[in-house]
Design an enzyme around this catalytic site. Structure first.
Site, PDB file in Angstrom:
ATOM      1  N   SER A 143      49.846   3.281   0.812  1.00 24.29           N
ATOM      2  CA  SER A 143      50.112   3.470  -0.609  1.00 24.29           C
ATOM      3  C   SER A 143      51.126   2.439  -1.075  1.00 24.29           C
ATOM      4  O   SER A 143      52.002   2.024  -0.300  1.00 24.29           O
ATOM      5  CB  SER A 143      50.667   4.879  -0.864  1.00 24.29           C
ATOM      6  N   TYR A 187      57.915  11.059   0.030  1.00 23.92           N
ATOM      7  CA  TYR A 187      56.537  10.607   0.239  1.00 23.92           C
ATOM      8  C   TYR A 187      56.507   9.099   0.498  1.00 23.92           C
ATOM      9  O   TYR A 187      55.844   8.632   1.435  1.00 23.92           O
ATOM     10  CB  TYR A 187      55.699  10.947  -0.989  1.00 23.92           C
TER      11      TYR A 187
END
Length: 251
Positions: free
Chosen positions: A144, A157
């Site tokens: 990501s 995250y």
């Protein structure tokens, strides 16, 4: 074996209900893929996903897999590789977590880290060794852009994805010259069930767009893929923004 364009005949998805992974499977089935393994926790959703792929003409099978149960990974994934060569492994499991809750509940934060990083390290190494033993294959890792630079709004995250990204790059270097290709995919904000209800970020994309980028990356044997491609330049700039300024950015 892969075809002349580098596309797989057989595919193992770790995280068998992932919307991005299933969009990728559908795209590859249309092109070439005939056997798909969906690895995930047993559920109606996992079986429905397999049935959908069977409806497209694929031999879709399920295998029980729990990212958090690292001790079971060799046995669970070994069953898949024992059935025959796997041309591509797509590591697609992960959790977003809840930043506000996770900051106040360390156990929840650890679960995000264990799923996104520790579980991925375990499963990634198991699959890498199996691919190396068979002498060919691709390991595609869904990372990501959140891992490029930790932001206040999702640093738990983001840090887990930063670890995953670094691991996958190092694994790619370790496997260079063995016949095994590692590709890291860095999507931005993807409109899925996981992000439903969150404010949509600039340059938001879709599972189908990520699937297209994965296919293109496989054909080119890319090592890193950004989705959309413009994020490469955006993150290159953000990476060098001074920290006091970065803190004030509305991101």
């Amino acid at each position: 074996m892969k075809d002349a364009f580098g596309l797989p005949q057989s595919l193992l998805i770790l995280g068998g209900t992932s919307e991005i992974a299933l969009a990728t499977a559908r795209r590859l089935i249309v092109r070439r893929t005939r056997t798909v393994w969906l690895a995930g926790r047993p559920s109606a959703a996992l079986e429905q996903a397999a049935e959908q792929l069977r409806g497209m003409g694929a031999d879709a099978r399920t295998v029980a897999f729990d990212a958090l149960d690292c001790e079971s990974h060799e046995t669970a994934l070994g069953k898949v590789f024992a059935e025959g060569d796997v041309d591509m492994v797509l590591l697609a499991f992960g959790v977003l977590g809840d930043q506000a809750r996770d900051e106040n509940e360390p156990v929840s934060a650890v679960r995000v880290a264990q799923t996104n990083y520790t579980g991925a390290v375990s499963a990634g190494l198991v699959c890498a060794r199996a691919l190396q033993t068979q002498g060919h294959g691709s390991l595609v890792v869904l990372s990501s852009v959140a891992g490029e630079r930790a932001r206040r709004s999702n640093f738990i995250y983001g840090s887990s994805k930063a670890g995953l990204d670094a691991f996958a790059q190092g694994l790619g270097d370790a496997l260079h010259g063995t016949g095994v290709h590692v590709m890291v995919v860095r999507p931005g904000f993807v409109r899925t069930r996981m992000t439903a209800g969150l404010p949509q970020a600039p340059l938001a994309t879709t599972p189908e767009a990520v699937a297209t980028a994965v296919e293109t990356g496989l054909r080119r044997r890319s090592e890193t893929v950004w989705v959309p491609g413009a994020l490469r330049l955006v993150m290159a700039a953000l990476r060098h923004v001074p920290r006091p300024v970065f803190r004030r950015l509305p991101i």
